[in-house]
Every structure is written in structure tokens, then in C-alpha cells.
Design a protein around this motif. Structure first.
Motif, PDB file in Angstrom:
ATOM      1  N   SER A  65       7.453   9.608  -5.230  1.00  0.00           N
ATOM      2  CA  SER A  65       6.864   8.940  -3.941  1.00  0.00           C
ATOM      3  C   SER A  65       6.283   9.451  -2.898  1.00  0.00           C
ATOM      4  N   ASN A  66       7.046  10.238  -2.388  1.00  0.00           N
ATOM      5  CA  ASN A  66       6.774  10.811  -0.921  1.00  0.00           C
ATOM      6  C   ASN A  66       5.733  11.856  -1.362  1.00  0.00           C
ATOM      7  N   GLY A  67       5.670  12.465  -2.544  1.00  0.00           N
ATOM      8  CA  GLY A  67       4.551  13.376  -2.537  1.00  0.00           C
ATOM      9  C   GLY A  67       3.065  12.624  -2.581  1.00  0.00           C
ATOM     10  N   TRP A  68       3.139  11.432  -3.267  1.00  0.00           N
ATOM     11  CA  TRP A  68       2.034  10.604  -3.116  1.00  0.00           C
ATOM     12  C   TRP A  68       1.510  10.118  -1.845  1.00  0.00           C
ATOM     13  N   LEU A  69       2.575   9.490  -0.991  1.00  0.00           N
ATOM     14  CA  LEU A  69       2.473   9.140   0.452  1.00  0.00           C
ATOM     15  C   LEU A  69       2.106   9.982   1.423  1.00  0.00           C
TER      16      LEU A  69
END
Length: 102
Positions: free
Chosen positions: A47-51
Motif C-alpha cells: 500500500s505504501n509503495g503505491w501511495l
């Protein structure tokens, strides 16, 4: 100054210190804790990689407030510090609370 990094390190040291000196739940010796942290880390990276991807970021950090280190997929290293602190503190408080009497 990298205030995010400083706050992250203070949080990690604080929660480890609180566990070892005050709460004493023994959570760091518990295999279930480390499994839970691994599961959370996996989904955090997704999730953080995408955000935070630099190609099309949804979340943008002030570059003057953090370190330039990002790993993997452009995730700021400070996010791992905050994640460890928050997840560990919640699990320590959960352990400290004990079983529910519902």
C-alpha cells in the motif's frame, strides 16, 4: 533537518524503552508478534509503495523534513519507523489489557 526521521527514531526508542522498562509484556520474545509484524510489513510495502511512488505520488512529503532514503518502491524509510512504533504500541497495549470479560 530531517524531523520525520528524528520523530521516527524517537518513537522506536520510546516504544522499545516503554516495553522493556514499564509494560514488560514480553512481546519481543513472542513468535506471534514477529509473524504479525511480518504480515503487516508485507501489506505496508504494497500500500505504501503505491501511495508514495515517485512516478505518480498520492502522498507527497516535504523533502526538507525527511531523509532522501527510500526503499523499496520509493517508500520513505521513516514510514517503517512510524509503522513499527504504532503497531508495536498497539500490540503492547492489547497484551497489557488482557483477555476480555465480555
Amino acid at each position: 533537518m530531517a524531523e520525520y526521521a528524528l520523530a521516527g527514531v524517537v518513537g522506536v526508542v520510546g516504544v522499545i524503552g516503554a516495553e522493556l522498562l514499564w509494560f514488560r509484556t514480553g512481546i519481543f520474545a513472542n513468535r506471534a508478534y514477529w509473524i504479525a509484524m511480518g504480515i503487516c510489513l508485507f501489506f505496508m510495502v504494497l500500500s505504501n509503495g503505491w501511495l508514495t511512488k515517485l512516478s505518480a505520488p498520492i502522498v507527497i512529503y516535504d523533502a526538507t523534513m525527511k531523509t532522501p532514503w527510500r526503499f523499496p518502491w520509493d517508500i520513505p524509510v521513516e514510514d517503517y519507523l512510524f509503522g513499527f512504533t504504532l503497531l508495536t504500541l498497539v500490540l503492547i497495549l492489547w497484551e497489557r489489557q488482557g483477555p476480555s470479560r465480555a
